[in-house]
Design a protein around this motif. Structure first.
Motif, PDB file in Angstrom:
ATOM      1  N   ILE A  90      -7.701   3.207 -11.552  1.00 25.79           N
ATOM      2  CA  ILE A  90      -6.659   2.705 -12.510  1.00 25.79           C
ATOM      3  C   ILE A  90      -5.598   3.718 -12.770  1.00 25.79           C
ATOM      4  O   ILE A  90      -5.764   4.394 -12.775  1.00 25.79           O
ATOM      5  CB  ILE A  90      -7.832   2.215 -14.225  1.00 25.79           C
ATOM      6  N   PRO A  91      -4.497   3.660 -12.349  1.00 23.65           N
ATOM      7  CA  PRO A  91      -3.965   2.261 -12.789  1.00 23.65           C
ATOM      8  C   PRO A  91      -3.673   1.385 -11.109  1.00 23.65           C
ATOM      9  O   PRO A  91      -2.314   0.510 -10.451  1.00 23.65           O
ATOM     10  CB  PRO A  91      -2.725   2.703 -13.781  1.00 23.65           C
ATOM     11  N   LEU A  92      -3.165   2.572 -10.105  1.00 20.63           N
ATOM     12  CA  LEU A  92      -2.916   2.109  -9.204  1.00 20.63           C
ATOM     13  C   LEU A  92      -3.953   1.609  -8.031  1.00 20.63           C
ATOM     14  O   LEU A  92      -4.036   1.697  -6.613  1.00 20.63           O
ATOM     15  CB  LEU A  92      -2.288   3.540  -8.630  1.00 20.63           C
ATOM     16  N   ALA A 101      -1.917  11.290  -8.606  1.00 19.55           N
ATOM     17  CA  ALA A 101      -1.539  10.890  -6.911  1.00 19.55           C
ATOM     18  C   ALA A 101      -3.217  10.700  -6.467  1.00 19.55           C
ATOM     19  O   ALA A 101      -2.871   9.643  -5.674  1.00 19.55           O
ATOM     20  CB  ALA A 101      -1.415  12.473  -6.389  1.00 19.55           C
ATOM     21  N   ALA A 102      -3.576  10.967  -6.963  1.00 23.51           N
ATOM     22  CA  ALA A 102      -5.763  10.597  -6.847  1.00 23.51           C
ATOM     23  C   ALA A 102      -5.578   9.261  -6.870  1.00 23.51           C
ATOM     24  O   ALA A 102      -6.272   8.639  -5.939  1.00 23.51           O
ATOM     25  CB  ALA A 102      -6.406  11.384  -7.336  1.00 23.51           C
ATOM     26  N   THR A 103      -5.423   8.502  -7.741  1.00 27.02           N
ATOM     27  CA  THR A 103      -5.134   7.566  -7.636  1.00 27.02           C
ATOM     28  C   THR A 103      -4.998   6.245  -7.713  1.00 27.02           C
ATOM     29  O   THR A 103      -5.205   5.371  -6.740  1.00 27.02           O
ATOM     30  CB  THR A 103      -5.315   6.744  -9.929  1.00 27.02           C
ATOM     31  N   ALA A 119       0.540  -0.784   0.224  1.00 27.41           N
ATOM     32  CA  ALA A 119      -0.152  -0.144   0.021  1.00 27.41           C
ATOM     33  C   ALA A 119       0.929   0.958  -0.398  1.00 27.41           C
ATOM     34  O   ALA A 119       0.789   2.694  -0.998  1.00 27.41           O
ATOM     35  CB  ALA A 119      -1.225   0.039   1.316  1.00 27.41           C
ATOM     36  N   PHE A 120       2.037   1.429   0.571  1.00 26.15           N
ATOM     37  CA  PHE A 120       2.683   2.478   0.962  1.00 26.15           C
ATOM     38  C   PHE A 120       3.665   2.887  -0.231  1.00 26.15           C
ATOM     39  O   PHE A 120       3.572   4.057  -0.860  1.00 26.15           O
ATOM     40  CB  PHE A 120       3.895   2.535   2.357  1.00 26.15           C
ATOM     41  N   ILE A 121       3.939   1.791  -0.852  1.00 25.23           N
ATOM     42  CA  ILE A 121       4.906   1.799  -2.420  1.00 25.23           C
ATOM     43  C   ILE A 121       4.193   2.172  -3.388  1.00 25.23           C
ATOM     44  O   ILE A 121       4.370   3.490  -3.618  1.00 25.23           O
ATOM     45  CB  ILE A 121       5.972   0.419  -2.297  1.00 25.23           C
ATOM     46  N   VAL A 122       2.678   1.881  -3.548  1.00 23.78           N
ATOM     47  CA  VAL A 122       1.683   2.117  -4.504  1.00 23.78           C
ATOM     48  C   VAL A 122       1.100   4.059  -4.461  1.00 23.78           C
ATOM     49  O   VAL A 122       1.657   4.512  -5.750  1.00 23.78           O
ATOM     50  CB  VAL A 122       0.456   1.058  -4.814  1.00 23.78           C
ATOM     51  N   ASN A 123       1.276   3.936  -3.640  1.00 30.61           N
ATOM     52  CA  ASN A 123       0.801   5.560  -2.586  1.00 30.61           C
ATOM     53  C   ASN A 123       1.789   6.550  -3.112  1.00 30.61           C
ATOM     54  O   ASN A 123       1.631   7.182  -3.352  1.00 30.61           O
ATOM     55  CB  ASN A 123       0.442   4.660  -1.424  1.00 30.61           C
ATOM     56  N   ARG A 124       3.412   5.679  -2.945  1.00 29.64           N
ATOM     57  CA  ARG A 124       4.244   6.224  -3.679  1.00 29.64           C
ATOM     58  C   ARG A 124       4.597   6.333  -4.821  1.00 29.64           C
ATOM     59  O   ARG A 124       5.076   7.823  -4.694  1.00 29.64           O
ATOM     60  CB  ARG A 124       5.913   5.895  -2.734  1.00 29.64           C
ATOM     61  N   VAL A 125       4.315   5.804  -5.587  1.00 29.35           N
ATOM     62  CA  VAL A 125       3.950   5.692  -6.699  1.00 29.35           C
ATOM     63  C   VAL A 125       3.545   6.675  -7.658  1.00 29.35           C
ATOM     64  O   VAL A 125       3.020   8.185  -8.369  1.00 29.35           O
ATOM     65  CB  VAL A 125       3.856   4.524  -7.716  1.00 29.35           C
TER      66      VAL A 125
END
Lengths: 493, 647
Positions: free
Chosen positions: B248-250, B240-242, B181-187
């Motif tokens: 999609i895509p995050l 950022a919002a996704t 969760a944290f890493i995907v959010n960092r993207v």
């Protein structure tokens, strides 16, 4: 307070640790030795706080001291401090008592020599940050190698001798050319004084060679990709106190050197080669982060993370913008605090389990919750979480870089994603998951002394993160002066 | 009065500090009391702020409360300050209101751990510290007056989410989910960071500020000249919002986030944090309106995410996962809403969704406790008799989600779909089809879990939960039933849309919204009602009487089943396309780059030096004639050099 100081405060800061080191030699009793060392380091920190108390925010060189040393060669014992060096000095004096206190119980053999070396190391590093004469600077610069060489070679891990020799030769080789250039500069300018050399007009070819020679010495120290391979060995093999000093202070001597010498002394070359430096910094950010990701040893993960973090500092310098440079100064301090804390934490767990392999750990949160909680906070500071110190430095560097070139900023920001990846992987492997390694079931949590070592650092994470203006107020004017110097000489092409 | 707004942040901060420092001496009851009271105090403050704001004339309802100076370097000037306006107050009310109820529920729920053993005092305290920390960060996010402070809250809630997903840290799946969760959010945050830099570069430099108002003012001043950059900036913000809002895509992190304790799923991964993306876009609406391309992308991402997630939800058997995909899908509706410029409708749906989705998650938590941790709806059945209160609560939540006429979700979803239709009937088509799927999967869950006969030992012995857990939920039931009345459509009169009127000053600069005819509105209204009822009816037909045609209908779609059960293989694709190649690259760098090439050169230089030293040493033979010869050669060379080059 641009003028000479009423009393030699800077000399006191530099030489007090040496005094303590000499004092240590007189004692045989280990407790006494430790007490003397700690008292000296604390006293030095306390004295250095007077810098803050008497600070004037005008961007000038303050508390200057000037004593002729070798007059016929134009060598002076000239010291001074400005916003660029101030917090590096304070970082050094703060980490001093912290590493002494950390080494309280876990250095068993030759404690006296160990403490002696730690203290004279302080003198060397403080001298580097405070010297305003190139010869004096160079002497301190080279001197810092000696105590560290012995700290790694005598108290280090299995491969300590190789690491110590590599560290010594690599950095020594890097600064050999710098010495040549310092001599040429002194010969051309008639003085080795940093202030007088700033206006020195020299042919572009000479300036280029001079710039590159200084840059090589500093790039190796930082270390900038591809000059970094001495660092993982040295870091991993060094005793914890050595790693903390290495990461916390010694590496900053490189980025400091760029700001103090390359930029104002060779402004044209600086503007010419800034894109090259930025490129190497970006490669370092991505490369260091990726390599950190695949480490099996927690200490080498932290070591490689330093390469990525120092890449940010260097990128800020190469951006040649206010935000980039101020951010770089602050981020140097931040890295010293956060990575210093990470090495301390790794040292604490290593002292208990005598291994640094991730595969030996897991689920530590269950067994040692206090250590684990500190570990998470320190990791988050290192990840650059907004609200903590790392963010302020990183983000202002990126803001500055964006103005120099948006694509550089974009590439560097990718490094921010990777930082979360490798550091949270470390958290996952160390403290999350089941506690399935039997030996970890009897680990003891942090004691009061260890907590006392970490608490000041953690408090600073929050303070710098939430109120960085306290620091920036003092850094900004010096950066403005520096940038004016650089920009007053337009690039040659 | 409004200048004291900062105390809304002080309460949760105090709560977490008290529990952190004294928690181990206080016992569980006091820990829960302190944490809940802190959030309740914040809620009362938010009510006070709303009242204070209402007392001001409509066009003065944007009050900045400065806190302290933060980062000043040259023209980069950012300070901590709160922005109290209708939008931030609505968000603060939702966060603290729903947040308080969830704290209240969690006080009982968290007495046991994931294996139904008593939870240790340390862990219990830790949970409430995290929860208070989350509220603190979420309020920082929604009350921020500038982008950088919003970013503090944005990543702060990410940390809270990370720690809470991994709360059962000893479970590898929970530990992995938190990290993911944290890493995907960092993207996503990569986009946020770059967008902020870009905004500063274009507008903030001159304004000497990153405050929303200053940036928007400067952006409007720049007008068409900044159109291209504005598309770039808003697309980065959208990235950022996704991430935060699982689009999609995050979106891949949100289903895994269900590893966290259920109150966390309710609070963070349904009601509040995941809506931050919608809030951020609504907050940045002046920028998005300048970028029509981005708006279209937002709308389509929303619509497609809604459809995709709903289609996955219909085949999931894990109750919390059904709700997780449903959350992704409903967030898609909100994106669709803000994407078509229906910001009020988007925020409206955000609010109603907070009520009914929190209700659904918390009742799912009650079911989970009653079922000893079992969440598979295939193993439930007949819970209606065993736990009647929970049944009614879940039913009302599901009906609100399904868009059952006149319940909360119906009004807000309808408001979005109506405006989507005005923009593009195709978007509406996707939305209305998704509504059918939504009604179906909501009632599939109801019928499978609560109706019929118990299908397992656990279901057989399930029993109603204690009032500590069932009672707070009635407040959410009220919200799920009646919150829709705050946003009645224009069909019922000019000024019946309370929320619309309240938010009007924030979205005042919107160009006069396109209005369709009342006839169209009424038609769409009836279509929506019909679709919701149809979806419910199909679920009934399939699962209660199990009519043949309903089964046949299912067989028709059975080819899709494996794809849906594998969630379109998105996780696997990301692993194969991004994560694994990066890891291989990293290995390559480490083994080849550091291990071989760079080290090879470094050690090579060393070896050459040693070798050269050997050769040079060999020249010192001790033979005087040899020295004389080399001396002679040297002198000749020097002389030649002088003759050729110097003179």
């Amino acid at each position: 307070m641009n003028n000479l100081a009423p009393f030699p405060l800077l000399s006191l800061i530099i030489w007090l640790p040496t005094l303590g080191a000499l004092l240590v030699l007189f004692f045989q009793d280990e407790e006494r030795i430790k007490t003397v060392a700690l008292t000296t380091a604390l006293a030095d920190f306390a004295v250095s706080l007077f810098l803050l108390a008497w600070w004037v925010n005008d961007g000038s060189m303050q508390f200057q001291e000037m004593v002729a040393w070798v007059p016929n060669l134009g060598i002076n014992y000239h010291l001074g401090v400005d916003g660029i060096s101030l917090f590096l000095v304070l970082l050094t004096t703060l980490l001093g008592p912290i590493v002494v206190l950390f080494s309280w119980r876990n250095v068993k053999d030759h404690l006296k020599t160990f403490m002696f070396l730690l203290l004279v190391q302080q003198t060397g590093m403080l001298g580097v940050f405070l010297a305003l004469d190139l010869v004096v600077f160079f002497i301190f610069w080279e001197f810092t190698l000696i105590p560290m060489y012995f700290l790694i070679g005598r108290w280090g891990g299995k491969n300590r001798v190789y690491a110590a020799v590599k560290f010594f030769l690599y950095t020594m080789a890097g600064s050999a050319l710098m010495l040549v250039v310092i001599l040429i500069l002194g010969w051309q300018g008639g003085s080795f004084d940093w202030m007088q050399l700033q206006g020195l007009k020299m042919p572009l070819s000479l300036q280029t060679w001079a710039f590159l020679a200084f840059a090589l010495a500093f790039a190796i120290k930082i270390p900038l990709f591809p000059f970094h391979t001495w660092l993982p060995d040295a870091h991993v093999q060094a005793p914890t106190a050595g790693s903390v000093i290495l990461a916390g202070v010694l590496l900053k001597m490189g980025s400091y050197g760029f700001m103090r010498f390359n930029l104002p002394l060779f402004p044209e070359s600086t503007q010419l080669y800034a894109p090259l430096l930025a490129f190497l910094a970006m490669v370092g950010i991505i490369y260091g982060a990726l390599v950190a990701l695949v480490q099996k040893d927690v200490k080498s993960l932290v070591a490689y993370s330093s390469i990525a973090h120092l890449g940010f500092v260097m990128l800020g310098v190469a951006s040649l913008t206010k935000q980039g440079l101020s951010g770089a100064v602050l981020q140097g301090v931040n890295h010293g605090l956060a990575t210093g804390a990470l090495f301390l934490m790794v040292g604490m767990i290593y002292d208990r389990r005598h291994t640094r392999l991730f595969s030996e750990y897991g689920g530590l949160w269950k067994q040692i919750p206090v250590w684990s909680a500190f570990f998470i906070i320190v990791v988050l500071a290192s990840v650059g979480l907004p609200g903590l110190n790392g963010f302020v430095g990183e983000f202002t560097i990126l803001v500055g870089t964006f103005q120099a070139n948006p694509w550089w900023a974009a590439v560097a920001t990718l490094g921010v994603i990777l930082a979360a990846w490798y550091l949270l992987t470390a958290v996952r492997k160390m403290i999350f998951g089941p506690l399935d390694e039997e030996k970890n079931g009897s680990l003891l949590d942090l004691n009061a002394r260890e907590i006392a070592v970490l608490v000041p650092l953690v408090l600073l994470f929050f303070f710098i993160g939430l109120y960085p203006n306290f620091f920036l107020d003092k850094i900004n004017p010096a950066v403005d002066v520096l940038l004016q110097t650089v920009q007053s000489s337009p690039p040659p092409f | 009065m409004l200048s004291f707004a900062w105390i809304i942040l002080v309460f949760p901060a105090l709560g977490l500090l008290i529990n952190w420092i004294f928690g181990k001496r206080m016992g569980k009851s006091y820990i829960a009391l302190v944490a809940s009271a802190a959030v309740f105090a914040s809620f009362l403050t938010a009510v006070g702020l709303a009242a204070g704001l209402a007392a001001l004339p409509a066009d003065a309802r944007a009050v900045t409360v400065p806190l302290w100076s933060w980062i000043h370097i040259g023209d980069f000037q950012v300070d901590f300050a709160l922005l109290i306006d209708p939008l931030s107050v609505v968000m603060a009310l939702v966060v603290t209101g729903v947040g308080f109820i969830i704290h209240w529920y969690a006080a009982t729920y968290m007495l046991v751990d994931d294996h139904h053993r008593e939870l240790s005092l340390r862990m219990y305290g830790r949970f409430f510290i995290y929860l208070n920390f989350f509220i603190l960060m979420m309020l920082t996010l929604v009350l921020a007056n500038n982008y950088l402070q919003l970013y503090v809250g944005w990543e702060g809630v990410g940390v809270a989410s990370y720690l809470l997903i991994s709360f059962w840290f000893y479970k590898p799946s929970a530990a992995d989910a938190g990290k993911k969760a944290f890493i995907v959010n960092r993207v996503g945050d990569f986009g946020m960071a770059l967008a902020i830099m870009w905004l500063f570069f274009l507008f903030g430099k001159e304004a000497g500020s990153l405050a929303f108002a200053d940036i928007f003012h400067a952006a409007e001043g720049a007008g068409a000249a900044a159109a291209g950059a504005m598309t770039g900036i808003t697309l980065l913000l959208l990235l950022a919002a996704t991430g935060k809002s699982a689009q999609i895509p995050l979106f891949v992190w949100l289903p895994d986030a269900m590893e966290g304790p259920t109150p966390v799923s309710a609070l963070i991964h349904a009601a509040t944090m995941v809506t931050a993306g919608v809030y951020m876009i609504a907050r940045s609406h002046p920028l998005f309106e300048m970028a029509p391309t981005t708006m279209a992308v937002v709308a389509w991402i929303g619509a497609l995410t809604a459809l995709m997630a709903a289609s996955i939800a219909i085949v999931q058997t894990d109750l919390k996962r059904i709700l997780a995909y449903s959350t992704i899908s409903q967030l898609g509706y909100m994106f669709l809403g803000v994407g078509v410029g229906a910001f009020t409708a988007g925020i409206f749906h955000l609010m109603t969704h907070a009520f009914f989705k929190a209700l659904l998650f918390l009742t799912a938590g009650s079911v989970m406790h009653a079922m000893h941790g079992e969440l598979n709806i295939d193993l439930m059945g007949g819970l209606k008799q065993k736990m009647p209160k929970t049944y009614w609560q879940f039913l009302i939540g599901a009906a609100a989600l399904a868009g059952f006429p006149l319940l909360a979700g119906f009004w807000s979803k309808d408001a979005i779909l109506y405006e989507a239709f005005l923009k593009s009937p195709l978007l509406w088509g996707v939305g209305i089809f998704t509504a059918l799927l939504t009604a179906f999967y909501s009632f599939r869950a109801v019928f499978r879990a609560f109706h019929g006969d118990p299908r397992s030992e656990h279901a057989e012995h399930a029993h109603e939960q204690s009032p500590g857990m069932t009672f707070p939920l009635w407040f959410l039931v009220i919200g799920s039933l009646f919150a829709g009345l705050l946003g009645l459509p224009a069909l019922f009169g000019e000024h019946v849309n309370v929320l619309g009127n309240w938010l009007a000053p924030v979205f005042a600069d919107l160009e006069g919204e396109v209005h369709g005819s009342e006839g169209l509105e009424l038609t769409l209204f009836l279509v929506s009602s019909g679709v919701a009822l149809l979806g419910i009816f199909i679920a009934y037909a399939r699962y209660i009487p199990e009519w043949g045609w309903a089964k046949a209908l299912q067989r028709l779609f059975s080819r899709l089943q494996p794809v849906l059960e594998n969630k379109y293989c998105v996780d696997e694709i990301y692993m194969a396309a991004i994560v694994n190649p990066l890891r291989r690259l990293a290995e390559g760098f480490y083994q080849l780059g550091d291990g071989c090439i760079i080290e090879g050169i470094v050690n090579g230089v060393g070896a050459v030096t040693v070798r050269a030293g050997g050769y040079v040493a060999r020249m010192q033979t001790g033979v005087l004639g040899m020295y004389a010869l080399s001396f002679f050669v040297g002198v000749v060379l020097v002389l030649l050099w002088f003759l050729l080059f110097v003179t």
